[in-house]
Scaffold this active site. Sequence first.
Site, PDB file in Angstrom:
ATOM      1  N   HIS A 143      53.066  33.169  29.839  1.00  0.00           N
ATOM      2  CA  HIS A 143      53.391  32.023  28.987  1.00  0.00           C
ATOM      3  C   HIS A 143      52.450  32.016  27.798  1.00  0.00           C
ATOM      4  O   HIS A 143      51.283  32.381  27.930  1.00  0.00           O
ATOM      5  CB  HIS A 143      53.226  30.719  29.784  1.00  0.00           C
ATOM      6  CG  HIS A 143      53.915  29.564  29.148  1.00  0.00           C
ATOM      7  ND1 HIS A 143      53.327  28.812  28.173  1.00  0.00           N
ATOM      8  CD2 HIS A 143      55.163  29.069  29.328  1.00  0.00           C
ATOM      9  CE1 HIS A 143      54.190  27.894  27.783  1.00  0.00           C
ATOM     10  NE2 HIS A 143      55.304  28.022  28.463  1.00  0.00           N
TER      11      HIS A 143
ATOM     12  N   ASP B 270      60.269  29.247  35.204  1.00  0.00           N
ATOM     13  CA  ASP B 270      61.522  29.935  35.489  1.00  0.00           C
ATOM     14  C   ASP B 270      61.475  30.796  36.736  1.00  0.00           C
ATOM     15  O   ASP B 270      62.494  31.304  37.185  1.00  0.00           O
ATOM     16  CB  ASP B 270      61.908  30.826  34.295  1.00  0.00           C
ATOM     17  CG  ASP B 270      62.250  29.983  33.094  1.00  0.00           C
ATOM     18  OD1 ASP B 270      62.878  28.943  33.289  1.00  0.00           O
ATOM     19  OD2 ASP B 270      61.869  30.359  31.979  1.00  0.00           O
TER      20      ASP B 270
HETATM   21  N1  ACO Z   1      55.268  41.206  32.268  1.00  0.00           N
HETATM   22  C1  ACO Z   1      54.412  42.208  31.917  1.00  0.00           C
HETATM   23  N2  ACO Z   1      53.530  42.112  30.905  1.00  0.00           N
HETATM   24  C2  ACO Z   1      53.497  40.950  30.227  1.00  0.00           C
HETATM   25  C3  ACO Z   1      54.351  39.862  30.534  1.00  0.00           C
HETATM   26  C4  ACO Z   1      55.243  40.018  31.603  1.00  0.00           C
HETATM   27  N3  ACO Z   1      56.079  39.048  31.946  1.00  0.00           N
HETATM   28  N4  ACO Z   1      54.106  38.832  29.689  1.00  0.00           N
HETATM   29  C5  ACO Z   1      53.150  39.253  28.852  1.00  0.00           C
HETATM   30  N5  ACO Z   1      52.768  40.543  29.178  1.00  0.00           N
HETATM   31  C6  ACO Z   1      51.707  41.317  28.533  1.00  0.00           C
HETATM   32  C7  ACO Z   1      52.163  41.867  27.183  1.00  0.00           C
HETATM   33  O1  ACO Z   1      52.713  43.156  27.297  1.00  0.00           O
HETATM   34  C8  ACO Z   1      50.885  41.837  26.399  1.00  0.00           C
HETATM   35  O2  ACO Z   1      50.127  42.975  26.773  1.00  0.00           O
HETATM   36  P1  ACO Z   1      49.141  43.685  25.689  1.00  0.00           P
HETATM   37  O3  ACO Z   1      48.134  42.650  25.299  1.00  0.00           O
HETATM   38  O4  ACO Z   1      48.572  44.845  26.442  1.00  0.00           O
HETATM   39  O5  ACO Z   1      50.036  44.095  24.537  1.00  0.00           O
HETATM   40  C9  ACO Z   1      50.131  40.616  26.924  1.00  0.00           C
HETATM   41  O6  ACO Z   1      50.638  40.412  28.250  1.00  0.00           O
HETATM   42  C10 ACO Z   1      50.364  39.350  26.089  1.00  0.00           C
HETATM   43  O7  ACO Z   1      51.777  39.163  25.967  1.00  0.00           O
HETATM   44  P2  ACO Z   1      52.494  38.629  24.652  1.00  0.00           P
HETATM   45  O8  ACO Z   1      53.922  39.047  24.686  1.00  0.00           O
HETATM   46  O9  ACO Z   1      51.688  39.004  23.452  1.00  0.00           O
HETATM   47  O10 ACO Z   1      52.338  37.070  24.880  1.00  0.00           O
HETATM   48  P3  ACO Z   1      53.232  35.937  24.227  1.00  0.00           P
HETATM   49  O11 ACO Z   1      52.435  34.692  24.332  1.00  0.00           O
HETATM   50  O12 ACO Z   1      53.716  36.345  22.888  1.00  0.00           O
HETATM   51  O13 ACO Z   1      54.533  35.885  25.183  1.00  0.00           O
HETATM   52  C11 ACO Z   1      56.058  35.290  26.866  1.00  0.00           C
HETATM   53  C12 ACO Z   1      54.752  34.929  26.137  1.00  0.00           C
HETATM   54  C13 ACO Z   1      57.190  35.528  25.835  1.00  0.00           C
HETATM   55  C14 ACO Z   1      56.480  34.129  27.750  1.00  0.00           C
HETATM   56  C15 ACO Z   1      55.835  36.570  27.707  1.00  0.00           C
HETATM   57  O14 ACO Z   1      54.829  36.327  28.671  1.00  0.00           O
HETATM   58  C16 ACO Z   1      57.098  37.068  28.386  1.00  0.00           C
HETATM   59  O15 ACO Z   1      57.891  37.794  27.761  1.00  0.00           O
HETATM   60  N6  ACO Z   1      57.350  36.668  29.673  1.00  0.00           N
HETATM   61  C17 ACO Z   1      58.563  37.029  30.361  1.00  0.00           C
HETATM   62  C18 ACO Z   1      59.710  36.117  29.927  1.00  0.00           C
HETATM   63  C19 ACO Z   1      59.582  34.725  30.471  1.00  0.00           C
HETATM   64  O16 ACO Z   1      59.350  34.507  31.664  1.00  0.00           O
HETATM   65  N7  ACO Z   1      59.784  33.743  29.576  1.00  0.00           N
HETATM   66  C20 ACO Z   1      59.768  32.325  29.950  1.00  0.00           C
HETATM   67  C21 ACO Z   1      58.645  31.603  29.278  1.00  0.00           C
HETATM   68  S1  ACO Z   1      58.548  29.949  29.858  1.00  0.00           S
HETATM   69  C22 ACO Z   1      59.821  29.167  29.088  1.00  0.00           C
HETATM   70  O17 ACO Z   1      60.251  29.479  28.025  1.00  0.00           O
HETATM   71  C23 ACO Z   1      60.364  28.062  29.784  1.00  0.00           C
END
Ligand code: ACO
Length: 431
Positions: free
Chosen positions: A308, A366
Amino acid sequence: MSASKRTATITLDGKTIDLPVHHGTTGPDVVDIRKLYAEGDVFTFDPGFTSTAACESGITYIDGDAGELLYRGYPIEQLAEQSSHLEVCYLLLYGELPTPAQLADFEGRVTRHTMVHEQMHYFFRGFRRDSHPMATMVGVVGAMSAFYHDSLDINDPWQREVAAIRMIAKLPTIAAMAYKYSIGQPFVYPKNSLDYASNFLHMCFAVPCEEYVVKPALAKAMDRIMMLHADHEQNASTSTVRLAGSSGANPFACIAAGIACLWGPAHGGANQACLEMLREIGTVDRIPEFIRRAKDKNDSFRLMGFGHRVYKNFDPRAKVMKESADEVLGLLGIENNETLKVAKELERIALEDEYFVSKKLYPNVDFYSGIILEAMGFPTSMFTPIFALSRTVGWISQWKEMIADPAQKIGRPRQLYVGPTRRDYIAIGAR
Ligand code: ACO
């Protein structure tokens, strides 16, 4: 917002610019950069808004490090335990918990607005039967502005109020109609004798040929899902609603924009994607393979329902959702459900894995909601519409707050331009 004694100073080409720092009631202070461009001839650069507060708001507060979520100051755990979705709607919209009389009046107003204009039934019939219910909802909610002309004037507080009640009341009806349409069953009209959550379940699962009785425990779980999704400060879809509203667009158009944004798998679409992922994993022994893929930089696979932008600790909604999943599956006698087993084991393994621990990736709301919704009988395509109807109150509360703010301006970000500089047109024959 109040001014603090702190000032941020920025030095550019030898020129010093002092920027005021403001306090909220809690949470990080903000550096007010509004005069930076005029005085320093530079913009700030923050794609994804990771360090930018786009507005002042008194509705919802999140402390991502502590895993805390407050609606108007009240912790989500207390509301989930003791309140109801419509009481939370009142709280979000008007700022305070209602008295019994205020709640009864509010529930009455919402209940009496649940039917949609009969002509809307024909509008639905224009969609293909296999349309995703979110596609139908984006279209139908946007089209509400063509049906409810008496609540389009955003400068009239009464019309704003009527639009708010209409949307809170009608979104469950529209979501249920989108579902019924997609499975080829007749629309079921709302029933005023039922509470908000029971009414939604009834509109989704009843058929005209036989009596359908909503199980109170399932209605309670549905109500809790709605409450847990009701608002979440300036997330992507809420910011979309605010940006659309900042131009003066009508409230139905703004909420349709929010629904469109919510649909993406990085946001509200994650509940559908998460359950599909759990099903794809299928059995506990396949979890390590998926954990490996999630950690592989060359693989686009992410663990859906994990991570998140704001929470760097447990999402407090996920904790409540996990309890609800156990309750609902227990009630339905399917507590040995393979998907729930996979989810629990996946959570356990990920929470001990160095990759997820170091990046502070925890289950989000979720992760468990899809398991509950599936157990209730919903197909995965309905998960995001249920999120949308639950979030409607948050969107509309934030929209109302913005419109009532005298300092409100059209939202207009700037950019760091990296395209070609000025060049002369070349006639087509000379290229
Ligand atoms: N699985 C594996 N790796 C992950 C995940 C994940 N679910 N989420 C983040 N990471 C990693 C990224 O690859 C990144 O790694 P790096 O620093 O080595 O490049 C690091 O963690 C940070 O991730 P970002 O994408 O930069 O974080 P951001 O804050 O932009 O994204 C998000 C947040 C979109 C929710 C992300 O965690 C994700 O895609 N999660 C899966 C989708 C999801 O569950 N979304 C629901 C969110 S809650 C809602 O909307 C109600």
